[in-house]
Design a protein around this motif. Structure first.
Motif, PDB file in Angstrom:
ATOM      1  N   TYR A  82      11.471   9.979  -0.290  1.00  0.00           N
ATOM      2  CA  TYR A  82       9.900  10.124  -0.877  1.00  0.00           C
ATOM      3  C   TYR A  82       9.642   8.913  -1.482  1.00  0.00           C
ATOM      4  CZ  TYR A  82       5.916  11.777  -3.208  1.00  0.00           C
ATOM      5  OH  TYR A  82       4.847  11.932  -3.874  1.00  0.00           O
ATOM      6  N   ALA A  83       8.483   8.022  -1.154  1.00  0.00           N
ATOM      7  CA  ALA A  83       8.005   6.902  -1.750  1.00  0.00           C
ATOM      8  C   ALA A  83       6.678   7.160  -2.562  1.00  0.00           C
ATOM      9  CB  ALA A  83       7.766   5.729  -1.046  1.00  0.00           C
ATOM     10  N   GLY A  84       6.291   8.180  -3.199  1.00  0.00           N
ATOM     11  CA  GLY A  84       5.038   8.401  -3.770  1.00  0.00           C
ATOM     12  C   GLY A  84       3.967   8.563  -3.064  1.00  0.00           C
ATOM     13  N   GLU A  85       2.985   8.583  -3.400  1.00  0.00           N
ATOM     14  CA  GLU A  85       1.702   8.474  -2.537  1.00  0.00           C
ATOM     15  C   GLU A  85       1.127   7.403  -2.004  1.00  0.00           C
ATOM     16  OE1 GLU A  85      -1.373  10.749  -4.592  1.00  0.00           O
ATOM     17  OE2 GLU A  85      -0.303  12.505  -4.483  1.00  0.00           O
ATOM     18  N   ALA A  86       0.661   7.389  -0.894  1.00  0.00           N
ATOM     19  CA  ALA A  86       0.158   6.000  -0.281  1.00  0.00           C
ATOM     20  C   ALA A  86      -1.163   5.735  -1.084  1.00  0.00           C
ATOM     21  CB  ALA A  86      -0.200   6.169   1.340  1.00  0.00           C
ATOM     22  N   GLY A  87      -1.510   4.208  -0.881  1.00  0.00           N
ATOM     23  CA  GLY A  87      -2.777   4.153  -1.725  1.00  0.00           C
ATOM     24  C   GLY A  87      -3.398   2.825  -1.025  1.00  0.00           C
ATOM     25  N   GLY A  88      -4.545   2.606  -1.481  1.00  0.00           N
ATOM     26  CA  GLY A  88      -5.318   1.441  -1.068  1.00  0.00           C
ATOM     27  C   GLY A  88      -5.288   0.329  -2.254  1.00  0.00           C
ATOM     28  N   THR A  98       0.816  -1.403   0.100  1.00  0.00           N
ATOM     29  CA  THR A  98      -0.038   0.018   0.130  1.00  0.00           C
ATOM     30  C   THR A  98       0.810   1.173  -0.255  1.00  0.00           C
ATOM     31  OG1 THR A  98      -0.188   0.061   2.311  1.00  0.00           O
ATOM     32  CG2 THR A  98      -2.030  -1.307   1.297  1.00  0.00           C
ATOM     33  N   HIS A  99       2.103   1.374   0.726  1.00  0.00           N
ATOM     34  CA  HIS A  99       2.854   2.230   0.794  1.00  0.00           C
ATOM     35  C   HIS A  99       4.179   2.137   1.534  1.00  0.00           C
ATOM     36  CE1 HIS A  99       0.945   2.457   4.643  1.00  0.00           C
ATOM     37  NE2 HIS A  99       1.846   3.384   5.313  1.00  0.00           N
ATOM     38  N   GLY A 100       5.175   3.059   1.401  1.00  0.00           N
ATOM     39  CA  GLY A 100       6.531   2.683   1.765  1.00  0.00           C
ATOM     40  C   GLY A 100       6.859   2.581   3.214  1.00  0.00           C
ATOM     41  N   THR A 153      -6.189  -3.094  -8.228  1.00  0.00           N
ATOM     42  CA  THR A 153      -6.193  -1.584  -8.497  1.00  0.00           C
ATOM     43  C   THR A 153      -5.694  -0.843  -7.519  1.00  0.00           C
ATOM     44  OG1 THR A 153      -8.136  -2.066 -10.184  1.00  0.00           O
ATOM     45  CG2 THR A 153      -7.750   0.144  -9.315  1.00  0.00           C
ATOM     46  N   LEU A 154      -5.025   0.176  -7.770  1.00  0.00           N
ATOM     47  CA  LEU A 154      -4.549   1.021  -6.867  1.00  0.00           C
ATOM     48  C   LEU A 154      -5.391   2.251  -6.779  1.00  0.00           C
ATOM     49  CD1 LEU A 154      -2.195   1.735  -4.839  1.00  0.00           C
ATOM     50  CD2 LEU A 154      -1.019   2.871  -6.597  1.00  0.00           C
ATOM     51  N   VAL A 155      -5.866   2.403  -5.453  1.00  0.00           N
ATOM     52  CA  VAL A 155      -6.867   3.461  -5.481  1.00  0.00           C
ATOM     53  C   VAL A 155      -6.373   4.608  -4.290  1.00  0.00           C
ATOM     54  CG1 VAL A 155      -9.107   2.131  -6.073  1.00  0.00           C
ATOM     55  CG2 VAL A 155      -8.337   2.143  -3.652  1.00  0.00           C
ATOM     56  N   ASN A 156      -7.091   5.444  -3.760  1.00  0.00           N
ATOM     57  CA  ASN A 156      -6.620   6.319  -3.077  1.00  0.00           C
ATOM     58  C   ASN A 156      -6.567   6.181  -1.513  1.00  0.00           C
ATOM     59  OD1 ASN A 156      -5.654   8.986  -2.907  1.00  0.00           O
ATOM     60  ND2 ASN A 156      -7.675  10.049  -2.482  1.00  0.00           N
ATOM     61  N   ALA A 157      -5.667   6.711  -0.945  1.00  0.00           N
ATOM     62  CA  ALA A 157      -5.791   6.764   0.497  1.00  0.00           C
ATOM     63  C   ALA A 157      -4.962   7.964   1.002  1.00  0.00           C
ATOM     64  CB  ALA A 157      -4.940   5.606   0.994  1.00  0.00           C
ATOM     65  N   ASN A 158      -5.378   8.710   2.184  1.00  0.00           N
ATOM     66  CA  ASN A 158      -5.082   9.733   2.672  1.00  0.00           C
ATOM     67  C   ASN A 158      -3.853   9.326   3.579  1.00  0.00           C
ATOM     68  OD1 ASN A 158      -6.473  11.757   1.198  1.00  0.00           O
ATOM     69  ND2 ASN A 158      -8.047  11.688   2.506  1.00  0.00           N
ATOM     70  N   HIS A 159      -2.680   9.560   3.321  1.00  0.00           N
ATOM     71  CA  HIS A 159      -1.710   9.173   4.226  1.00  0.00           C
ATOM     72  C   HIS A 159      -0.222   9.696   3.468  1.00  0.00           C
ATOM     73  CE1 HIS A 159      -0.186   7.128   7.749  1.00  0.00           C
ATOM     74  NE2 HIS A 159       0.661   6.253   6.973  1.00  0.00           N
ATOM     75  N   SER A 160       0.867   9.610   4.295  1.00  0.00           N
ATOM     76  CA  SER A 160       2.088   9.863   3.779  1.00  0.00           C
ATOM     77  C   SER A 160       2.800   8.686   3.311  1.00  0.00           C
ATOM     78  CB  SER A 160       2.937  10.765   4.684  1.00  0.00           C
ATOM     79  OG  SER A 160       3.049   9.866   5.972  1.00  0.00           O
ATOM     80  N   SER A 161       3.979   8.877   2.690  1.00  0.00           N
ATOM     81  CA  SER A 161       4.648   7.575   2.227  1.00  0.00           C
ATOM     82  C   SER A 161       6.157   7.872   2.106  1.00  0.00           C
ATOM     83  CB  SER A 161       4.014   6.932   1.106  1.00  0.00           C
ATOM     84  OG  SER A 161       4.780   5.810   0.756  1.00  0.00           O
ATOM     85  N   VAL A 203       6.733  -8.149  -6.947  1.00  0.00           N
ATOM     86  CA  VAL A 203       6.334  -7.263  -6.023  1.00  0.00           C
ATOM     87  C   VAL A 203       5.726  -6.127  -6.741  1.00  0.00           C
ATOM     88  CG1 VAL A 203       7.166  -5.592  -4.294  1.00  0.00           C
ATOM     89  CG2 VAL A 203       8.218  -7.944  -4.617  1.00  0.00           C
ATOM     90  N   VAL A 204       4.345  -5.787  -6.245  1.00  0.00           N
ATOM     91  CA  VAL A 204       3.636  -4.611  -6.978  1.00  0.00           C
ATOM     92  C   VAL A 204       3.469  -3.633  -6.142  1.00  0.00           C
ATOM     93  CG1 VAL A 204       1.266  -4.294  -8.105  1.00  0.00           C
ATOM     94  CG2 VAL A 204       2.209  -6.608  -8.005  1.00  0.00           C
ATOM     95  N   ALA A 205       3.754  -2.516  -6.556  1.00  0.00           N
ATOM     96  CA  ALA A 205       3.900  -1.005  -5.662  1.00  0.00           C
ATOM     97  C   ALA A 205       4.014   0.109  -6.575  1.00  0.00           C
ATOM     98  CB  ALA A 205       5.093  -1.137  -4.848  1.00  0.00           C
ATOM     99  N   GLN A 206       3.438   1.018  -5.926  1.00  0.00           N
ATOM    100  CA  GLN A 206       3.419   2.365  -6.554  1.00  0.00           C
ATOM    101  C   GLN A 206       4.715   2.859  -7.067  1.00  0.00           C
ATOM    102  OE1 GLN A 206       4.691   5.621  -5.891  1.00  0.00           O
ATOM    103  NE2 GLN A 206       2.837   7.029  -6.492  1.00  0.00           N
ATOM    104  N   VAL A 207       4.873   3.612  -8.147  1.00  0.00           N
ATOM    105  CA  VAL A 207       6.115   3.863  -9.146  1.00  0.00           C
ATOM    106  C   VAL A 207       7.117   4.333  -8.350  1.00  0.00           C
ATOM    107  CG1 VAL A 207       6.909   4.820 -10.850  1.00  0.00           C
ATOM    108  CG2 VAL A 207       4.474   4.496 -10.916  1.00  0.00           C
ATOM    109  N   GLU A 208       7.081   5.103  -7.454  1.00  0.00           N
ATOM    110  CA  GLU A 208       8.357   5.718  -6.763  1.00  0.00           C
ATOM    111  C   GLU A 208       8.888   4.681  -5.655  1.00  0.00           C
ATOM    112  OE1 GLU A 208       6.594   9.522  -8.585  1.00  0.00           O
ATOM    113  OE2 GLU A 208       5.511   7.713  -7.406  1.00  0.00           O
ATOM    114  N   LEU A 209       7.904   3.960  -5.076  1.00  0.00           N
ATOM    115  CA  LEU A 209       8.240   2.979  -4.064  1.00  0.00           C
ATOM    116  C   LEU A 209       9.006   1.683  -4.862  1.00  0.00           C
ATOM    117  CD1 LEU A 209       8.253   1.637  -1.449  1.00  0.00           C
ATOM    118  CD2 LEU A 209       5.954   1.013  -1.428  1.00  0.00           C
ATOM    119  N   SER A 210       8.335   1.522  -5.751  1.00  0.00           N
ATOM    120  CA  SER A 210       9.041   0.526  -6.779  1.00  0.00           C
ATOM    121  C   SER A 210      10.529   0.763  -7.102  1.00  0.00           C
ATOM    122  CB  SER A 210       7.811  -0.037  -7.872  1.00  0.00           C
ATOM    123  OG  SER A 210       8.499  -0.957  -8.810  1.00  0.00           O
ATOM    124  N   HIS A 211      10.729   1.764  -7.469  1.00  0.00           N
ATOM    125  CA  HIS A 211      12.028   2.213  -7.856  1.00  0.00           C
ATOM    126  C   HIS A 211      12.988   2.080  -6.684  1.00  0.00           C
ATOM    127  CE1 HIS A 211      11.997   3.323 -12.105  1.00  0.00           C
ATOM    128  NE2 HIS A 211      10.606   3.538 -11.679  1.00  0.00           N
TER     129      HIS A 211
END
Length: 235
Positions: free
Chosen positions: A125-131, A53-55, A111-119, A74-82
């Motif tokens: 910086y690991a991109g935006e957190a998600g659900g 979900t986030h970093g 599907t990566l959806v929204n979440a209100n949080h930091s990452s 391993v499936v993750a948001q772009v910045e976290l994946s890098h």
């Protein structure tokens, strides 16, 4: 609820799921350093896919060690994946995506959806957190909300994804507490709600029984409060 999908809560925000075809999926595998995870789940060796979900360290957890040992994707948001690649994740195992995007596997999609949080990860910086919204072929939709507070997009997610099972953070301090989490269940209208992200550390004071009581006021969701390591879905 009748389903071919199996699910275990492993403490904090970590889950083990098995698809109808036996694909083994881990979500946010904070295991070896998690004081609530039972010993038999701390070092898994039968993992096909990890979803993040986030970093933050209490979510990425043992991802790199598990990936190295098992060769899983391993499936993750772009910045976290890098960032994970920089810290040793093999390029062939890395799958990146971003919010609104979906990745298809043999018998489910995520599907990566929204979440209100930091990452962040290891101070970067690991991109935006998600659900994560997992849709299993001809079966249920499982929504892991990640770390978040309440937000109005949830009413759209109810309409679009119709989640059957929702994992809801309610430990307070770093996420929402029990009442906000219960109102999320009203907005999402799942069949089953599972409280997560509580009790791992002293600061996470949200009470799952209080969440259950609030949820009974706001929705018809069946609140399941499994023990860490307990299977709560499937036969």
């Amino acid at each position: 609820m009748d389903t071919n999908i199996k699910a275990w809560w492993l403490g904090h925000s970590a889950f083990r799921l098995e698809s109808q075809n036996g694909t083994v999926i881990y979500i946010d595998p904070f295991l070896s350093q998690n004081p609530t995870t039972p010993d038999e789940f701390k070092n898994p060796d039968d993992v096909d896919i990890i979803l993040l979900t986030h970093g933050h360290e209490d979510h990425v957890g043992d991802t790199l060690d598990i990936a190295k040992k098992t060769g899983c994707k391993v499936v993750a948001q772009v910045e976290l994946s890098h960032l994970l690649k920089k810290h040793g994740l093999d390029e062939e195992q890395r799958i990146e995506f971003n919010k609104g995007g979906s990745v298809d596997f043999e018998d489910f999609s995520v599907t990566l959806v929204n979440a209100n949080h930091s990452s962040s990860y290891q101070g970067d910086y690991a991109g935006e957190a998600g659900g994560l919204l997992l849709s299993f072929d001809d079966d249920i939709a499982f929504y892991h909300m990640g770390d978040t507070n309440i937000f109005s997009d949830l009413e759209l997610y109810r309409e679009i994804y119709r989640p059957h099972v929702v994992a809801v953070p309610m430990g307070d301090y770093y996420t929402m507490g029990p009442q906000e989490a219960a109102i999320c269940c009203e907005m999402l209208n799942p069949d089953i709600a599972v409280p997560i992200h509580y009790g791992t550390f002293p600061v996470l004071t949200g009470d799952p029984e209080e969440f259950k009581s609030f949820t009974e006021e706001y929705s018809d969701a069946d609140v399941k409060i499994p023990k860490a390591g307990e299977q709560f879905l499937g036969n």
